[in-house]
Write a protein that holds these residues in place. Structure first.
Motif, PDB file in Angstrom:
ATOM      1  N   ILE A 149       0.848  -1.188   0.000  1.00  0.00           N
ATOM      2  CA  ILE A 149       0.000   0.000   0.000  1.00  0.00           C
ATOM      3  C   ILE A 149       0.887   1.242   0.000  1.00  0.00           C
ATOM      4  CG2 ILE A 149      -1.751   1.268   1.289  1.00  0.00           C
ATOM      5  CD1 ILE A 149      -2.569  -1.477   2.513  1.00  0.00           C
ATOM      6  N   LEU A 150       0.583   2.189  -0.875  1.00  0.00           N
ATOM      7  CA  LEU A 150       1.339   3.435  -0.970  1.00  0.00           C
ATOM      8  C   LEU A 150       0.495   4.591  -0.450  1.00  0.00           C
ATOM      9  CD1 LEU A 150       2.775   2.972  -4.588  1.00  0.00           C
ATOM     10  CD2 LEU A 150       3.733   2.151  -2.426  1.00  0.00           C
ATOM     11  N   ASP A 151       1.156   5.626   0.086  1.00  0.00           N
ATOM     12  CA  ASP A 151       0.400   6.788   0.537  1.00  0.00           C
ATOM     13  C   ASP A 151       0.103   7.705  -0.644  1.00  0.00           C
ATOM     14  OD1 ASP A 151       2.668   8.337   0.003  1.00  0.00           O
ATOM     15  OD2 ASP A 151       3.129   8.744   2.111  1.00  0.00           O
ATOM     16  N   ALA A 152      -0.501   8.852  -0.370  1.00  0.00           N
ATOM     17  CA  ALA A 152      -0.925   9.760  -1.440  1.00  0.00           C
ATOM     18  C   ALA A 152       0.244  10.311  -2.244  1.00  0.00           C
ATOM     19  CB  ALA A 152      -1.728  10.919  -0.840  1.00  0.00           C
ATOM     20  N   HIS A 153       1.453  10.242  -1.677  1.00  0.00           N
ATOM     21  CA  HIS A 153       2.646  10.736  -2.363  1.00  0.00           C
ATOM     22  C   HIS A 153       3.430   9.614  -3.037  1.00  0.00           C
ATOM     23  CE1 HIS A 153       1.912  14.594  -0.425  1.00  0.00           C
ATOM     24  NE2 HIS A 153       1.811  13.952   0.728  1.00  0.00           N
ATOM     25  N   GLY A 154       2.897   8.389  -2.975  1.00  0.00           N
ATOM     26  CA  GLY A 154       3.573   7.257  -3.592  1.00  0.00           C
ATOM     27  C   GLY A 154       4.610   6.605  -2.717  1.00  0.00           C
ATOM     28  N   ASN A 155       4.648   6.965  -1.422  1.00  0.00           N
ATOM     29  CA  ASN A 155       5.607   6.362  -0.501  1.00  0.00           C
ATOM     30  C   ASN A 155       5.077   5.042   0.056  1.00  0.00           C
ATOM     31  OD1 ASN A 155       7.520   8.579  -0.542  1.00  0.00           O
ATOM     32  ND2 ASN A 155       6.034   9.727   0.682  1.00  0.00           N
ATOM     33  N   VAL A 156       5.985   4.135   0.360  1.00  0.00           N
ATOM     34  CA  VAL A 156       5.616   2.853   0.952  1.00  0.00           C
ATOM     35  C   VAL A 156       4.988   3.091   2.319  1.00  0.00           C
ATOM     36  CG1 VAL A 156       6.494   0.660   1.827  1.00  0.00           C
ATOM     37  CG2 VAL A 156       7.457   1.647  -0.273  1.00  0.00           C
ATOM     38  N   ALA A 157       3.794   2.552   2.527  1.00  0.00           N
ATOM     39  CA  ALA A 157       3.117   2.669   3.816  1.00  0.00           C
ATOM     40  C   ALA A 157       3.100   1.329   4.549  1.00  0.00           C
ATOM     41  CB  ALA A 157       1.695   3.189   3.622  1.00  0.00           C
ATOM     42  N   ASP A 158       2.612   0.291   3.895  1.00  0.00           N
ATOM     43  CA  ASP A 158       2.411  -1.002   4.550  1.00  0.00           C
ATOM     44  C   ASP A 158       2.244  -2.081   3.503  1.00  0.00           C
ATOM     45  OD1 ASP A 158       2.422  -1.841   7.200  1.00  0.00           O
ATOM     46  OD2 ASP A 158       0.517  -0.883   7.683  1.00  0.00           O
ATOM     47  N   GLY A 159       2.415  -3.329   3.921  1.00  0.00           N
ATOM     48  CA  GLY A 159       1.916  -4.426   3.125  1.00  0.00           C
ATOM     49  C   GLY A 159       0.445  -4.613   3.446  1.00  0.00           C
ATOM     50  N   ALA A 160      -0.273  -5.293   2.587  1.00  0.00           N
ATOM     51  CA  ALA A 160      -1.697  -5.528   2.846  1.00  0.00           C
ATOM     52  C   ALA A 160      -1.895  -6.232   4.180  1.00  0.00           C
ATOM     53  CB  ALA A 160      -2.305  -6.345   1.711  1.00  0.00           C
ATOM     54  N   LEU A 161      -1.091  -7.260   4.432  1.00  0.00           N
ATOM     55  CA  LEU A 161      -1.172  -8.013   5.684  1.00  0.00           C
ATOM     56  C   LEU A 161       0.214  -8.196   6.286  1.00  0.00           C
ATOM     57  CD1 LEU A 161      -3.777 -10.689   4.512  1.00  0.00           C
ATOM     58  CD2 LEU A 161      -4.208  -8.797   6.099  1.00  0.00           C
ATOM     59  N   PRO A 175       8.930   2.803   7.082  1.00  0.00           N
ATOM     60  CA  PRO A 175       8.145   4.024   6.898  1.00  0.00           C
ATOM     61  C   PRO A 175       8.056   4.821   8.189  1.00  0.00           C
ATOM     62  CG  PRO A 175       7.039   2.146   5.889  1.00  0.00           C
ATOM     63  CD  PRO A 175       8.177   1.592   6.681  1.00  0.00           C
ATOM     64  N   ASP A 176       8.071   6.143   8.069  1.00  0.00           N
ATOM     65  CA  ASP A 176       7.980   6.980   9.264  1.00  0.00           C
ATOM     66  C   ASP A 176       6.520   7.256   9.614  1.00  0.00           C
ATOM     67  OD1 ASP A 176       7.040   9.035   7.663  1.00  0.00           O
ATOM     68  OD2 ASP A 176       8.898  10.181   7.697  1.00  0.00           O
ATOM     69  N   ASP A 177       6.318   8.054  10.651  1.00  0.00           N
ATOM     70  CA  ASP A 177       4.965   8.260  11.171  1.00  0.00           C
ATOM     71  C   ASP A 177       4.109   9.188  10.320  1.00  0.00           C
ATOM     72  OD1 ASP A 177       5.360   6.546  13.279  1.00  0.00           O
ATOM     73  OD2 ASP A 177       6.023   8.113  14.657  1.00  0.00           O
ATOM     74  N   SER A 178       4.678   9.729   9.241  1.00  0.00           N
ATOM     75  CA  SER A 178       3.850  10.534   8.348  1.00  0.00           C
ATOM     76  C   SER A 178       3.033   9.669   7.400  1.00  0.00           C
ATOM     77  CB  SER A 178       4.725  11.506   7.540  1.00  0.00           C
ATOM     78  OG  SER A 178       5.548  10.805   6.618  1.00  0.00           O
ATOM     79  N   THR A 179       3.320   8.378   7.360  1.00  0.00           N
ATOM     80  CA  THR A 179       2.540   7.433   6.567  1.00  0.00           C
ATOM     81  C   THR A 179       1.681   6.592   7.491  1.00  0.00           C
ATOM     82  OG1 THR A 179       4.335   5.801   6.632  1.00  0.00           O
ATOM     83  CG2 THR A 179       4.286   7.299   4.758  1.00  0.00           C
ATOM     84  N   ASP A 180       0.588   6.040   6.960  1.00  0.00           N
ATOM     85  CA  ASP A 180      -0.308   5.206   7.753  1.00  0.00           C
ATOM     86  C   ASP A 180       0.135   3.760   7.699  1.00  0.00           C
ATOM     87  OD1 ASP A 180      -2.043   7.117   8.748  1.00  0.00           O
ATOM     88  OD2 ASP A 180      -3.295   7.091   6.943  1.00  0.00           O
TER      89      ASP A 180
END
Length: 264
Positions: A149-161, A175-180
């Motif tokens: 999953i990528l954030d609105a800026h295209g940064n890595v946020a998480d894997g699906a699971l 990923p830092d705390d600016s991503t979910d």
């Protein structure tokens, strides 16, 4: 036992088997791997679950946790799940699934999700489980094991699971705390192990293409640490640290209440 496991509802201070689906939505969930009666830091899973439930409704969960631990067989491979469903009547909101553990693998492949993050609450495990399972199946259709999953800026946020982390030279990054990203027990353990072993760690924003030539890992309670061997057209590094960290993580699999992070 069905594919989804034996299902129990915690009522009257005990787990009672039920044989029908519950129509209410899943508010909070947690799961962990149990191998012949041993698991990793189950107390942290209970604390995460309890913290999420408490934000919704005050609950004394100690009796529920004791019943769950007692219900897990001491032999075999299991992937139990605990659930809280706030729409149920008071005293009928806690559930337990005893599931056999799925197949685990040492490595996996990734696929970057080609749509905005569909999760409604990335900070709580439970409400988005069905959505994330669909994302993983979508990754499977693209020949990969896991969706990223990528954030609105295209940064890595998480894997699906899972959680996605990577090594840039000798620095373990995530990923830092600016991503979910979902607070992950396994991610927490891996960063603690890296710090204890003398490695630097960092939390940064990175797009998938920024991770070219990095060693990339996918982390989860079920799989532990899996090395990523393929991520679309991104060239990845060899999995040089995978074996040693998997061994370190295995040292934490002792008693059901172990929270010892010492590394031999």
């Amino acid at each position: 036992m069905s594919v989804t496991g034996d299902f129990f509802q915690f009522t009257g201070g005990e787990l009672n088997p039920i044989d029908h689906a519950i129509p209410t939505t899943l508010s909070v969930a947690d799961s962990w791997l149990v191998s012949n009666g041993s698991t990793r830091v189950i107390d942290r899973h209970f604390a995460r679950f309890s913290g999420s439930v408490t934000k919704i409704q005050q609950q004394d969960l100690s009796g529920f946790f004791d019943a769950v631990v007692s219900a897990i067989p001491s032999e075999g491979e299991w992937f139990p799940r605990i659930e809280f469903r706030k729409e149920q009547n008071p005293g009928e909101q806690l559930f337990f699934r005893l599931r056999q553990a799925p197949v685990r693998t040492l490595t996996c492949s990734l696929w970057s999700l080609d749509e905005p993050d569909p999760r409604v609450d990335a900070q709580v495990k439970g409400p988005d489980l069905s959505v994330c399972q669909k994302l993983r199946r979508k990754a499977n259709l693209h020949g990969a094991d896991e969706a990223v999953i990528l954030d609105a800026h295209g940064n890595v946020a998480d894997g699906a699971l899972s959680s996605i982390v990577w090594w840039r030279d000798d620095v373990l990054c995530g990923p830092d705390d600016s991503t979910d990203w979902l607070p992950s027990i396994t991610r927490e353990l891996v960063f603690e192990m890296a710090n204890q072993a003398g490695f630097e760690t960092a939390f940064v924003n990175s797009k998938p293409e920024d991770l070219a030539d990095c060693e990339v890992w996918s982390l989860s309670a079920l799989q532990g640490i899996r090395g990523v061997t393929h991520w679309q057209n991104i060239p990845l590094s060899n999995l040089n640290r995978l074996s040693s960290f998997r061994k370190r993580l295995a040292l934490l699999t002792n008693s059901s209440q172990s929270d010892d992070l010492s590394i031999a």
